[in-house]
Design an enzyme around this catalytic site. Structure first.
Site, PDB file in Angstrom:
ATOM      1  N   HIS A  55       0.832  -1.191   0.000  1.00 15.53           N
ATOM      2  CA  HIS A  55       0.000   0.000   0.000  1.00 15.53           C
ATOM      3  C   HIS A  55       0.877   1.254   0.000  1.00 15.53           C
ATOM      4  CE1 HIS A  55       0.721  -0.549   4.382  1.00 15.53           C
ATOM      5  NE2 HIS A  55       0.727   0.778   4.392  1.00 15.53           N
ATOM      6  N   ALA A  56       0.224   2.379  -0.198  1.00 13.95           N
ATOM      7  CA  ALA A  56       0.829   3.705  -0.058  1.00 13.95           C
ATOM      8  C   ALA A  56      -0.185   4.539   0.727  1.00 13.95           C
ATOM      9  CB  ALA A  56       1.101   4.320  -1.431  1.00 13.95           C
TER      10      ALA A  56
END
Length: 140
Positions: A55-56
């Protein structure tokens, strides 16, 4: 959108000696901690075959520290720049800006400390790689 530094390694003070042990300190503001900590998370007992992260973030900056064991962190920027970091010293952290997709793979005994710049908010997570590339794309 705000511009952030790319992922980079940073060192915390290592105080002590071999005969008594060591401690490290992270106090903002300082060169070793680029933001005020709003959340602390730690991971442990992660099987070696598991890749976490994926994820970011829209806003959250993080510093990742392997306080025990080894953690391999791979970061990707929206322009395709890939970096791999091996964390295995408890006085070394990895700054991860919100604009970096990241994954982590752990040794069996690894304990990871995560210092985050924001409280938890699910809406801050970008869990789709395609959305990450769209949100953080480099203007032409």
């Amino acid at each position: 959108m705000r511009e952030y530094a790319p992922p980079y390694l940073l060192e915390f003070a290592k105080l002590g000696a071999p005969d008594i042990g060591y401690l490290s300190v992270a106090e903002p503001p300082s060169p070793s901690l680029p933001f005020a900590v709003q959340r602390v998370v730690w991971t442990y007992y992660t099987p070696e075959s598991i890749v976490r992260g994926r994820h970011a973030h829209f806003r959250t900056e993080q510093v990742l520290v392997a306080v025990a064991g080894r953690i391999i962190v791979t970061t990707e920027l929206a322009d395709g720049t890939l970096q791999s970091f091996r964390l295995e010293d408890p006085f070394v952290g990895l700054y991860v800006p919100p604009c970096a997709w990241h994954t982590m793979q752990y040794s069996h005994a690894a304990v990871q400390l995560i210092l985050a710049s924001t409280p938890y908010e699910e809406a801050d997570y970008i869990r789709s790689h395609a959305q990450f590339r769209q949100v953080w794309r480099v203007p032409q």
